[in-house]
Scaffold this active site. Structure first.
Site, PDB file in Angstrom:
ATOM      1  CG  HIS A 119       4.203 -17.630   8.946  1.00 23.26           C
ATOM      2  ND1 HIS A 119       3.310 -16.705   8.460  1.00 23.26           N
ATOM      3  CD2 HIS A 119       4.630 -18.338   7.863  1.00 23.26           C
ATOM      4  CE1 HIS A 119       3.193 -16.836   7.150  1.00 23.26           C
ATOM      5  NE2 HIS A 119       3.991 -17.820   6.754  1.00 23.26           N
ATOM      6  CB  CYS A 177      -0.293 -13.197  12.933  1.00 19.43           C
ATOM      7  SG  CYS A 177      -0.531 -12.511  11.288  1.00 19.43           S
TER       8      CYS A 177
END
Length: 462
Positions: free
Chosen positions: A269, A312
């Site tokens: 992440h 992301c």
């Protein structure tokens, strides 16, 4: 002590398939550890095999040893092929073995005894519910069993990642392009580092969900870069400080001096300019790039350094824009699950301007880098990357496919353009959810100064 000799049909199967095995077999730590666990290989044998300079030499060393390691060696090798997701080679061997005997391939029965393969069968039972590749680490004490929840995760796309062999570079192509591109004929080509954070500390990072499907990306990258003749190190689930220590150790390896390149893959992440450790703390991507710049990593000066960041770069999902003209879309690649993380900033030095004349005295602080990002970072939007729980992330899927099919005659910057093109065409399929018809767009930054060809499977004679 191992009984001497392999069954004639099994020995013949290895001999018949030896040419294909030498070209396509991926002999890495996971496969070797599986054979060690079954007591087919000793520690000394494993070290000798892994010390071979090229992937083909490692394969050849292993194939020379197996017929001398007893009647269980063939079945154990077949099991290891399945556990390392080399199903096409497993089927090749077992089909060849069936032609030369009526016994069940890979299983040797003796009167009033259990099958010799019982030990390896029990080991395989731990994975029977999982369609994901086995997770790996640089040092694996034990293979982790998949939980039922992970194994039963719903996905409309249950296919395995593309696993066709990397296509080889021809001698003519190498000779035509080697003088205008980065030197790339060391064997191995270089060191490769993969850090994959899949499970996060629920107390320290309660908002970071497990990255289901991250194991697939990890395995895909392990296999493709091993085939491209990189010495791979894989680490799973590191804190931010653990990632920093790992990257520092990797960047300072003295072995970089004799290598022609290096690869760093970070899967986690993230947020703008950073990725998360399992403890919820952030590692700044600019620090990562700095660790490999010309000042901090002199052994890699003037050598290409490749970075691939699967995370992301924001929370906002790209819902796409209707195209005004052109053919309508009639199908979608399947159900793709959103990666709930974010991702980091590109290498700002790729835009650095200055004196472009090459001198022997000074270099720019940062050069000869290329970094592929799974999603865009723009002035007004940072987008999410998409990940499927069965086939892994869109970005790693397309990168794997392009490296396998196009690295033979395409330089890396053009490969990344093709990755962008394929991801642009992809579309999520999850009717009734916010992710239906979602989009993603990857990008890359580059401060490369020459064409970067990987020249797969080509060994220079000079």
């Amino acid at each position: 002590m191992l009984e001497c000799g392999m069954l004639d049909r099994d020995r013949l199967a290895l001999k018949t398939c030896s040419t294909i095995l030498c070209k396509q077999l991926v002999v890495d730590e996971l496969l070797i550890q599986s054979l060690q666990a079954d007591e087919i290989l000793t520690e000394a044998m494993a070290e000798n095999i892994m010390a071979a300079q090229t992937s083909q030499k490692r394969s050849w060393c292993l194939l020379l040893l197996l017929p001398k390691r007893g009647p269980r060696a063939f079945s154990s090798f077949c099991t290891a092929l399945q556990e390392t997701q080399q199903q096409h080679l497993y089927e090749l061997l077992t089909q060849s073995s069936e032609k030369d005997g009526k016994e069940t391939p890979g299983v040797i029965f003796r009167p009033e005894e259990e099958p010799v393969m019982a030990t390896t069968e029990k080991k395989r039972e731990r994975f029977i519910d999982s369609s994901l590749p086995l997770p790996t680490q640089e040092v694996v004490a034990a293979k982790r069993a998949r939980t039922q929840a992970e194994s039963m995760e719903f996905s409309l796309d249950a296919d395995s990642p593309i696993n066709t062999p990397v296509l080889p570079c021809s001698p003519d192509f190498y000779l035509s392009n080697c003088h205008q591109s980065y030197r790339m004929n060391s064997s191995p080509r270089g060191f490769a580092l993969v850090i994959s954070n899949v499970t996060f500390d629920p107390c320290a990072a309660p908002d970071l969900d497990p990255r289901k499907g991250g194991e697939v990306d990890e395995e895909v990258l392990r296999k493709v870069f091993t085939e491209l003749d990189y010495v791979l190190t894989v680490h799973r689930d590191l804190t931010a400080q653990g990632m920093k220590a790992c990257i520092e150790e990797f960047s300072r390896r003295p072995g970089h001096q004799t290598m022609d390149s290096c690869v760093v893959c970070l899967l986690s992440h993230g947020v703008e300019g950073a990725i998360y450790g399992t403890d919820g703390r952030l590692l700044q991507l600019d620090w990562v790039f700095e660790s490999f710049d010309n000042a901090h990593c002199p052994l890699l000066q003037n050598k290409p350094k490749m970075f691939f960041i699967q995370a992301c770069r924001g929370e906002e999902m790209d819902c796409g824009v209707e195209q005004m003209d052109g053919p309508g879309r009639t199908c979608s690649p399947s159900c793709e699950q959103r990666d709930a993380g974010r991702e980091g900033q590109g290498d700002a030095s790729a835009r650095q301007s200055g004196d472009m004349r090459r001198t022997r005295i000074k270099l720019p602080q940062r050069s000869d880098m290329i970094c592929g990002f799974a999603s865009l970072k723009g002035q007004s939007i940072c987008t999410a990357a998409m990940r499927n729980t069965k086939r892994g992330s869109w970005f790693v899927q397309e990168l794997n496919k392009m490296l396998r099919h196009r690295a033979r005659d395409t330089h890396l910057a053009d490969i990344m353009v093709q990755v962008n093109r394929h991801i642009k065409e992809r579309e999520g399929y999850a009717p009734g959810t916010a992710h239906h018809r979602c989009k993603e767009m990857s990008e890359f930054t580059s401060s490369l100064c020459k064409d970067l060809y990987l020249f797969p499977k080509y060994q220079s004679q000079y």
